[in-house]
Design a protein around this motif. Structure first.
Motif, mmCIF file in Angstrom:
data_model
loop_
_atom_site.group_PDB
_atom_site.id
_atom_site.type_symbol
_atom_site.label_atom_id
_atom_site.label_comp_id
_atom_site.label_asym_id
_atom_site.label_seq_id
_atom_site.Cartn_x
_atom_site.Cartn_y
_atom_site.Cartn_z
ATOM 1 N N MET A 96 71.174 -45.196 0.949
ATOM 2 C CA MET A 96 72.376 -44.357 1.011
ATOM 3 C C MET A 96 73.632 -45.209 1.159
ATOM 4 O O MET A 96 74.671 -44.925 0.547
ATOM 5 C CB MET A 96 72.252 -43.360 2.169
ATOM 6 C CG MET A 96 71.170 -42.318 1.971
ATOM 7 S SD MET A 96 71.230 -40.986 3.192
ATOM 8 C CE MET A 96 70.758 -41.884 4.675
ATOM 9 N N TYR A 97 73.539 -46.256 1.962
ATOM 10 C CA TYR A 97 74.670 -47.176 2.119
ATOM 11 C C TYR A 97 75.015 -47.846 0.788
ATOM 12 O O TYR A 97 76.188 -47.920 0.390
ATOM 13 C CB TYR A 97 74.323 -48.217 3.181
ATOM 14 C CG TYR A 97 75.306 -49.356 3.279
ATOM 15 C CD1 TYR A 97 76.489 -49.217 3.999
ATOM 16 C CD2 TYR A 97 75.056 -50.572 2.648
ATOM 17 C CE1 TYR A 97 77.399 -50.267 4.090
ATOM 18 C CE2 TYR A 97 75.955 -51.618 2.733
ATOM 19 C CZ TYR A 97 77.120 -51.465 3.454
ATOM 20 O OH TYR A 97 78.019 -52.501 3.539
ATOM 21 N N GLN A 115 76.768 -45.516 -1.632
ATOM 22 C CA GLN A 115 78.187 -45.315 -1.335
ATOM 23 C C GLN A 115 79.029 -46.510 -1.780
ATOM 24 O O GLN A 115 80.154 -46.337 -2.262
ATOM 25 C CB GLN A 115 78.377 -45.051 0.158
ATOM 26 C CG GLN A 115 77.825 -43.710 0.606
ATOM 27 C CD GLN A 115 78.223 -43.354 2.024
ATOM 28 O OE1 GLN A 115 78.809 -44.155 2.748
ATOM 29 N NE2 GLN A 115 77.896 -42.138 2.437
ATOM 30 N N ILE A 142 71.860 -38.188 -1.979
ATOM 31 C CA ILE A 142 72.290 -37.789 -0.633
ATOM 32 C C ILE A 142 73.430 -38.683 -0.146
ATOM 33 O O ILE A 142 74.438 -38.208 0.394
ATOM 34 C CB ILE A 142 71.101 -37.835 0.347
ATOM 35 C CG1 ILE A 142 70.068 -36.767 -0.015
ATOM 36 C CG2 ILE A 142 71.582 -37.634 1.787
ATOM 37 C CD1 ILE A 142 68.797 -36.846 0.807
ATOM 38 N N GLY A 143 73.263 -39.996 -0.338
ATOM 39 C CA GLY A 143 74.319 -40.915 0.077
ATOM 40 C C GLY A 143 75.619 -40.694 -0.667
ATOM 41 O O GLY A 143 76.706 -40.940 -0.130
ATOM 42 N N SER A 144 75.512 -40.204 -1.901
ATOM 43 C CA SER A 144 76.712 -39.992 -2.711
ATOM 44 C C SER A 144 77.487 -38.749 -2.302
ATOM 45 O O SER A 144 78.717 -38.706 -2.449
ATOM 46 C CB SER A 144 76.323 -39.889 -4.196
ATOM 47 O OG SER A 144 75.640 -41.050 -4.628
ATOM 48 N N PHE A 181 67.716 -40.117 -2.342
ATOM 49 C CA PHE A 181 68.564 -40.650 -1.276
ATOM 50 C C PHE A 181 69.835 -41.294 -1.829
ATOM 51 O O PHE A 181 70.838 -41.373 -1.114
ATOM 52 C CB PHE A 181 67.773 -41.626 -0.406
ATOM 53 C CG PHE A 181 66.993 -40.939 0.675
ATOM 54 C CD1 PHE A 181 67.518 -40.796 1.944
ATOM 55 C CD2 PHE A 181 65.752 -40.391 0.406
ATOM 56 C CE1 PHE A 181 66.817 -40.141 2.944
ATOM 57 C CE2 PHE A 181 65.033 -39.729 1.394
ATOM 58 C CZ PHE A 181 65.568 -39.599 2.666
#
Length: 277
Positions: free
Chosen positions: A186-187, A190, A128-130, A125
Motif C-alpha cells: 500500500m505504501y 501511494q 486499497i493503498g490508492s 492492496f
C-alpha cells in the motif's frame, strides 16, 4: 491561476501514465514468471534437473539480489538508457530462475492457484493503498517500527515451528510476514500514484515495477509451505502417489516444519524423549 491549473493537469496526466507503465510492467513480469514456473513444474525433464541441481536456483537468486541492490542504490545505473532495461530484465529473470527449484517440487495446480491468489492479493492492496485517504508515506517510521515488531514475532514463531514443532506455528509466521509486505504494498502504491507526501520520480518506472515484483515474490515464496506440505489443491485432485514421485521421478521428504504427527513426552525414568504412537 490558469497556469497553476494547467500545471496540475499536466502533472496528473504524467503521473497516471507513470502508474500505468509501472503496473503494466509488473503484470507482464508476473505472467512471464508464472509461465516459466508452470513449464518447470509440468515438464518432467526440467523438473528433475532443478530438483537435483538445486544450487542453480540458489546461485541465480543470490546474483539477482546483488543486481537489485546495485540497481536501487546506484541512481546512475537507472539513468543510463539501455543498461537500466538490461539490468531490470536480468534481475526479473534471475529471480524467476531462483524459484525454479521450489516450482519443480510443487504440483502445477498448486502453483497456478497460489500464484493467481498472490497476484490478486497484490493488486487488491495496491487498489486499497490508492484509494484510502490516509497518507502512509507520512508514517514510514511507524511502518518500519511495525515491521521490526513483526520481525521479532516471526523469528519466535519460526523457531518454535522448526525446533518445537508447534502445530501451525509456521502459518502464523507466514501471516506476520504477509501483513508487513501488504502494508508496504500500500505504501509503494501511494508513492507510485503520487499526490502524497512522498512519491517516486516519473523516470523511475522500472524501479517501481521491480519493487512490486519483489513484493509479489515474497508473498509467493511464503505459499510453498501450503504447496508442498499442506497441499490443499493437488492433494485432493491427484492419485494416491505423491506428485513428486508420479511426475518428477524422485521423492519429496517432509520438511522439519509443519503440523506435529507424533506427540513427544518426557520419559522421566530413562531421562529421554520418546515418541508416543
Amino acid at each position: 491561476m490558469e497556469r497553476r491549473a494547467t500545471r496540475l493537469r499536466t502533472y496528473q496526466r504524467d503521473r497516471r501514465k507513470f502508474a500505468c507503465i509501472c503496473y503494466t510492467l509488473t503484470l507482464s513480469w508476473l505472467l512471464l514468471a508464472l509461465l516459466q514456473w508452470l513449464l518447470i513444474s509440468v515438464i518432467a525433464q526440467l523438473t528433475v534437473v532443478f530438483i537435483e541441481y538445486y544450487w542453480i536456483s540458489l546461485i541465480f537468486f543470490v546474483v539477482a539480489m546483488v543486481l537489485v541492490s546495485i540497481f536501487v542504490f546506484y541512481e546512475r545505473v537507472r539513468a543510463i538508457t539501455g543498461l537500466n532495461w538490461l539490468m531490470c530484465l536480468l534481475i526479473v529473470e534471475f529471480v524467476i530462475i531462483g524459484v525454479f527449484n521450489l516450482a519443480a517440487l510443487s504440483h502445477w495446480q498448486e502453483l497456478l492457484v497460489w500464484c493467481f491468489s498472490c497476484m490478486l492479493l497484490l493488486f487488491v492492496f495496491v487498489l486499497i493503498g490508492s484509494i484510502i485517504p490516509h497518507d502512509l508515506t507520512l508514517d514510514v517510521v511507524i511502518l518500519f517500527v511495525l515491521a521490526f515488531i513483526f520481525l521479532i514475532v516471526t523469528v519466535w514463531f519460526a523457531m518454535i515451528s522448526i525446533l518445537v514443532k508447534v502445530p501451525y506455528s509456521f502459518v502464523v509466521y507466514q501471516l506476520c510476514i504477509a501483513i508487513v509486505v501488504l502494508l508496504f504494498v500500500m505504501y509503494h502504491a501511494q508513492t507510485i500514484n503520487g499526490g502524497r507526501f512522498a512519491e517516486m520520480r516519473l523516470n523511475d518506472y522500472l524501479l517501481a515495477a521491480l519493487i512490486l515484483f519483489h513484493d509479489f515474490t515474497i508473498l509467493f515464496l511464503l505459499t510453498f509451505y501450503q504447496q508442498l506440505v499442506l497441499r490443499f489443491i493437488a492433494g485432493a485432485t491427484t492419485t494416491a502417489r505423491p506428485v513428486s514421485q508420479d511426475i518428477r521421478g524422485m521423492g519429496y521428504f517432509d520438511p522439519i516444519i509443519g503440523p506435529v504427527e507424533q506427540d513427544y513426552v518426557d520419559d522421566d525414568d530413562n531421562n529421554s524423549t520418546a515418541a508416543v504412537q
